[in-house]
Design a protein around this motif. Structure first.
Motif, PDB file in Angstrom:
ATOM      1  N   GLY A   1       0.821  -1.210   0.000  1.00 18.93           N
ATOM      2  CA  GLY A   1       0.000   0.000   0.000  1.00 18.93           C
ATOM      3  C   GLY A   1       0.851   1.254   0.000  1.00 18.93           C
ATOM      4  O   GLY A   1       0.562   2.221  -0.722  1.00 18.93           O
ATOM      5  N   PHE A   2       1.935   1.233   0.781  1.00 22.50           N
ATOM      6  CA  PHE A   2       2.843   2.383   0.826  1.00 22.50           C
ATOM      7  C   PHE A   2       3.538   2.570  -0.511  1.00 22.50           C
ATOM      8  O   PHE A   2       3.614   3.686  -1.038  1.00 22.50           O
ATOM      9  N   ALA A   3       4.042   1.468  -1.096  1.00 25.06           N
ATOM     10  CA  ALA A   3       4.820   1.557  -2.326  1.00 25.06           C
ATOM     11  C   ALA A   3       3.977   2.048  -3.500  1.00 25.06           C
ATOM     12  O   ALA A   3       4.404   2.931  -4.254  1.00 25.06           O
ATOM     13  N   VAL A   4       2.782   1.481  -3.677  1.00 26.73           N
ATOM     14  CA  VAL A   4       1.932   1.873  -4.806  1.00 26.73           C
ATOM     15  C   VAL A   4       1.564   3.347  -4.704  1.00 26.73           C
ATOM     16  O   VAL A   4       1.583   4.087  -5.702  1.00 26.73           O
ATOM     17  N   THR A   5       1.250   3.809  -3.491  1.00 29.51           N
ATOM     18  CA  THR A   5       0.876   5.212  -3.308  1.00 29.51           C
ATOM     19  C   THR A   5       2.068   6.135  -3.476  1.00 29.51           C
ATOM     20  O   THR A   5       1.957   7.203  -4.096  1.00 29.51           O
ATOM     21  N   ALA A   6       3.236   5.730  -2.946  1.00 34.96           N
ATOM     22  CA  ALA A   6       4.429   6.565  -3.055  1.00 34.96           C
ATOM     23  C   ALA A   6       4.895   6.694  -4.500  1.00 34.96           C
ATOM     24  O   ALA A   6       5.266   7.783  -4.947  1.00 34.96           O
ATOM     25  N   VAL A   7       4.865   5.597  -5.258  1.00 32.80           N
ATOM     26  CA  VAL A   7       5.341   5.613  -6.639  1.00 32.80           C
ATOM     27  C   VAL A   7       4.399   6.421  -7.536  1.00 32.80           C
ATOM     28  O   VAL A   7       4.844   7.204  -8.379  1.00 32.80           O
ATOM     29  N   THR A   8       3.107   6.241  -7.360  1.00 30.47           N
ATOM     30  CA  THR A   8       2.138   6.943  -8.217  1.00 30.47           C
ATOM     31  C   THR A   8       1.780   8.321  -7.685  1.00 30.47           C
ATOM     32  O   THR A   8       1.167   9.117  -8.408  1.00 30.47           O
ATOM     33  N   THR A   9       2.148   8.613  -6.432  1.00 29.20           N
ATOM     34  CA  THR A   9       1.763   9.854  -5.728  1.00 29.20           C
ATOM     35  C   THR A   9       0.261  10.091  -5.818  1.00 29.20           C
ATOM     36  O   THR A   9      -0.190  11.239  -5.852  1.00 29.20           O
ATOM     37  N   SER A  10      -0.509   9.016  -5.857  1.00 27.05           N
ATOM     38  CA  SER A  10      -1.962   9.154  -6.036  1.00 27.05           C
ATOM     39  C   SER A  10      -2.687   8.111  -5.203  1.00 27.05           C
ATOM     40  O   SER A  10      -2.709   6.923  -5.560  1.00 27.05           O
TER      41      SER A  10
ATOM     42  N   ALA B   1      -1.083   2.771   2.414  1.00 28.82           N
ATOM     43  CA  ALA B   1      -1.446   3.835   1.485  1.00 28.82           C
ATOM     44  C   ALA B   1      -1.590   5.169   2.211  1.00 28.82           C
ATOM     45  O   ALA B   1      -1.218   6.224   1.690  1.00 28.82           O
ATOM     46  N   SER B   2      -2.113   5.103   3.426  1.00 26.72           N
ATOM     47  CA  SER B   2      -2.280   6.315   4.227  1.00 26.72           C
ATOM     48  C   SER B   2      -0.928   6.958   4.535  1.00 26.72           C
ATOM     49  O   SER B   2      -0.781   8.187   4.490  1.00 26.72           O
ATOM     50  N   LEU B   3       0.073   6.130   4.821  1.00 29.65           N
ATOM     51  CA  LEU B   3       1.420   6.664   5.050  1.00 29.65           C
ATOM     52  C   LEU B   3       2.044   7.161   3.745  1.00 29.65           C
ATOM     53  O   LEU B   3       2.734   8.178   3.725  1.00 29.65           O
ATOM     54  N   GLY B   4       1.774   6.450   2.647  1.00 29.28           N
ATOM     55  CA  GLY B   4       2.367   6.802   1.367  1.00 29.28           C
ATOM     56  C   GLY B   4       1.926   8.148   0.830  1.00 29.28           C
ATOM     57  O   GLY B   4       2.628   8.750   0.011  1.00 29.28           O
ATOM     58  N   THR B   5       0.776   8.643   1.305  1.00 26.23           N
ATOM     59  CA  THR B   5       0.284   9.932   0.808  1.00 26.23           C
ATOM     60  C   THR B   5       1.183  11.094   1.220  1.00 26.23           C
ATOM     61  O   THR B   5       1.077  12.183   0.654  1.00 26.23           O
ATOM     62  N   LEU B   6       2.059  10.869   2.193  1.00 28.59           N
ATOM     63  CA  LEU B   6       2.944  11.950   2.650  1.00 28.59           C
ATOM     64  C   LEU B   6       4.176  12.106   1.770  1.00 28.59           C
ATOM     65  O   LEU B   6       4.914  13.082   1.912  1.00 28.59           O
ATOM     66  N   THR B   7       4.428  11.164   0.860  1.00 24.38           N
ATOM     67  CA  THR B   7       5.636  11.259   0.043  1.00 24.38           C
ATOM     68  C   THR B   7       5.577  12.437  -0.923  1.00 24.38           C
ATOM     69  O   THR B   7       6.587  13.106  -1.140  1.00 24.38           O
ATOM     70  N   ASP B   8       4.396  12.704  -1.517  1.00 22.47           N
ATOM     71  CA  ASP B   8       4.334  13.851  -2.426  1.00 22.47           C
ATOM     72  C   ASP B   8       4.398  15.167  -1.657  1.00 22.47           C
ATOM     73  O   ASP B   8       4.888  16.166  -2.165  1.00 22.47           O
ATOM     74  N   THR B   9       3.919  15.158  -0.412  1.00 20.62           N
ATOM     75  CA  THR B   9       4.046  16.351   0.430  1.00 20.62           C
ATOM     76  C   THR B   9       5.511  16.625   0.756  1.00 20.62           C
ATOM     77  O   THR B   9       5.959  17.774   0.773  1.00 20.62           O
ATOM     78  N   LEU B  10       6.261  15.552   1.001  1.00 12.55           N
ATOM     79  CA  LEU B  10       7.706  15.692   1.229  1.00 12.55           C
ATOM     80  C   LEU B  10       8.385  16.244  -0.018  1.00 12.55           C
ATOM     81  O   LEU B  10       9.298  17.086   0.078  1.00 12.55           O
ATOM     82  N   LEU B  11       7.936  15.816  -1.188  1.00 11.49           N
ATOM     83  CA  LEU B  11       8.496  16.328  -2.439  1.00 11.49           C
ATOM     84  C   LEU B  11       8.251  17.824  -2.580  1.00 11.49           C
ATOM     85  O   LEU B  11       9.142  18.568  -3.022  1.00 11.49           O
ATOM     86  N   VAL B  12       7.064  18.282  -2.194  1.00 13.78           N
ATOM     87  CA  VAL B  12       6.764  19.714  -2.247  1.00 13.78           C
ATOM     88  C   VAL B  12       7.720  20.492  -1.350  1.00 13.78           C
ATOM     89  O   VAL B  12       8.237  21.547  -1.744  1.00 13.78           O
ATOM     90  N   ALA B  13       7.967  19.984  -0.149  1.00 16.47           N
ATOM     91  CA  ALA B  13       8.897  20.656   0.769  1.00 16.47           C
ATOM     92  C   ALA B  13      10.301  20.718   0.175  1.00 16.47           C
ATOM     93  O   ALA B  13      11.017  21.717   0.346  1.00 16.47           O
ATOM     94  N   LEU B  14      10.701  19.661  -0.531  1.00 19.26           N
ATOM     95  CA  LEU B  14      12.011  19.663  -1.191  1.00 19.26           C
ATOM     96  C   LEU B  14      12.060  20.688  -2.313  1.00 19.26           C
ATOM     97  O   LEU B  14      13.060  21.393  -2.484  1.00 19.26           O
ATOM     98  N   ILE B  15      10.977  20.774  -3.087  1.00 18.71           N
ATOM     99  CA  ILE B  15      10.922  21.754  -4.177  1.00 18.71           C
ATOM    100  C   ILE B  15      11.043  23.174  -3.633  1.00 18.71           C
ATOM    101  O   ILE B  15      11.718  24.027  -4.213  1.00 18.71           O
ATOM    102  N   LEU B  16      10.405  23.407  -2.489  1.00 24.53           N
ATOM    103  CA  LEU B  16      10.431  24.740  -1.872  1.00 24.53           C
ATOM    104  C   LEU B  16      11.716  24.986  -1.088  1.00 24.53           C
ATOM    105  O   LEU B  16      11.903  26.067  -0.534  1.00 24.53           O
ATOM    106  N   GLU B  17      12.588  23.972  -1.040  1.00 24.31           N
ATOM    107  CA  GLU B  17      13.889  24.088  -0.369  1.00 24.31           C
ATOM    108  C   GLU B  17      13.729  24.529   1.083  1.00 24.31           C
ATOM    109  O   GLU B  17      14.497  25.342   1.596  1.00 24.31           O
ATOM    110  N   SER B  18      12.718  23.968   1.752  1.00 23.13           N
ATOM    111  CA  SER B  18      12.416  24.344   3.134  1.00 23.13           C
ATOM    112  C   SER B  18      12.844  23.236   4.083  1.00 23.13           C
ATOM    113  O   SER B  18      12.206  22.187   4.160  1.00 23.13           O
ATOM    114  N   GLY B  19      13.938  23.482   4.816  1.00 21.32           N
ATOM    115  CA  GLY B  19      14.402  22.506   5.790  1.00 21.32           C
ATOM    116  C   GLY B  19      13.384  22.253   6.880  1.00 21.32           C
ATOM    117  O   GLY B  19      13.136  21.103   7.280  1.00 21.32           O
ATOM    118  N   ALA B  20      12.755  23.338   7.367  1.00 24.62           N
ATOM    119  CA  ALA B  20      11.750  23.197   8.427  1.00 24.62           C
ATOM    120  C   ALA B  20      10.509  22.478   7.902  1.00 24.62           C
ATOM    121  O   ALA B  20       9.906  21.670   8.615  1.00 24.62           O
TER     122      ALA B  20
END
Length: 357
Positions: A237-246, A275-294
């Motif tokens: 569930g984590f892998a499918v959600t993390a890979v597809t970000t959906s 899957a519930s945990l995997g939904t946070l991977t795209d949020t982590l990607l957004v934080a990386l894009i914004l270059e926000s350590g916090a």
């Protein structure tokens, strides 16, 4: 044969091109929204800094996830507000955690659409996977929110310093800066922020549309056999959600087979938790894009707290599953009870927003 092959090739190329459009649009929208909000900070800050109960932020993001049918969009907007120094660390955490509570809205909608397509069972039965997903999310993210809030409150403010940037230029993120600057100069900050949100929503929905066209027969026949194993089901569930970000894809793909009884409820619960945990991977990607350590630290804090809740539930899985089954059976036993439950899905977050603490 050649005609058939050319059609497959065209579809593949079209899928790849649209996939690239979705990814590029996502990156551009995040940077444009952040830059626009920074420009608008003097206007937006007085609105956001008025005295609000902390739970109001949970309710706002919860309801917003329903409206946008995507909790990840709400979390991305929250990170953009934080990057523009418009909300505090605690407010960011509560907005992101609240978006997770509203994320099952899309699964409930998929169940309702499945009922309209094949009304061979009642509406509550068609939406039972969405109901189960909501119950799992609440049991994971409610305690995770309490844990994370406690950690933020007891740590020193310097631990969440904003001046710890992550250099994203190596990944090509900086390439969008001239374009975002030009758009803000030409359109203005407010219209640019609106365009950014529209593009952000469009990029997520384009990706979901593309994933809905993917043949999932192999996935259903060869991969979902692992749902019989608790920890493998969680990882799947984590892998499918993390890979597809959906989560719409990772959960939507199993709605028909779950509703038709091909997967037992006790097998699907760990998958839903993953899957519930995997939904946070795209949020982590957004934080990386914004270059926000916090921002990265806050997302990881929520992920860690949710992981603790998940592991604790799996450690006493028989009791946890029995609790979920009892609650879900009570909700689905008749249409009146289910109608009250659906009403509460909206009433509870609305109450968090309007009722003072």
């Amino acid at each position: 044969m050649e005609l058939s092959s050319s059609r497959v090739s065209f579809r593949s190329v079209r899928f790849a091109v649209l996939g690239c459009v979705a990814v590029v649009s996502f990156f551009l929208a995040i940077q444009l929204l952040s830059a626009s909000l920074q420009t608008l900070s003097s206007v937006v800050r007085p609105v956001l800094t008025r005295q609000m109960d902390p739970l109001s932020y949970v309710g706002m993001s919860w309801l917003s996830a329903y409206v946008l049918l995507n909790g990840s969009i709400v979390a991305a907007i929250a990170l953009s507000l934080f990057s523009a120094d418009l909300i505090t660390v605690l407010e960011l955490f509560l907005l992101v955690s609240g978006s997770r509570l509203g994320a099952p809205g899309i699964i409930l909608l998929i169940g309702a659409l499945e009922f309209l397509r094949a009304p061979s069972y009642s509406l509550p039965e068609a939406m039972r996977l969405g109901t189960l997903t909501f119950l799992v999310n609440v049991t994971i993210y409610a305690p995770a929110t309490v844990i994370g809030t406690a950690v933020i409150r007891v740590t020193e403010r310097s631990a969440w310093a904003r001046d710890v940037p992550i250099d994203g230029r190596a990944g090509g993120v900086g390439l969008f800066e001239p374009l975002t600057t030009a758009m803000i100069d030409q359109l203005g900050a407010a219209p640019s922020a609106l365009v950014a949100m529209l593009v952000l929503v469009g990029s997520f929905h384009l990706l979901d549309t593309l994933l809905n066209r993917v043949s999932v027969d192999w996935l259903r026949e060869q991969v979902f056999v692992f749902l019989q194993h608790r920890w493998l089901s969680l990882g799947l569930g984590f892998a499918v959600t993390a890979v597809t970000t959906s989560v719409a894809f990772s959960m939507g793909v199993i709605v028909p087979i779950y509703n038709r009884g091909y997967i037992r409820r006790d097998e699907i619960v760990p998958y839903v938790m993953g899957a519930s945990l995997g939904t946070l991977t795209d949020t982590l990607l957004v934080a990386l894009i914004l270059e926000s350590g916090a921002g990265i630290a806050i997302v990881l804090l929520l992920f860690g707290a949710a992981a603790v809740s998940t592991i604790a539930a799996l450690s006493v899985y028989d009791a946890y599953y029995a609790f979920l089954e009892e609650v879900q059976n009570a909700l689905l036993e008749n249409n009146r009870t289910f109608a009250v439950f659906v009403a509460m899905l909206v009433a509870v977050p609305f109450a968090l927003v309007v009722v003072p603490g």
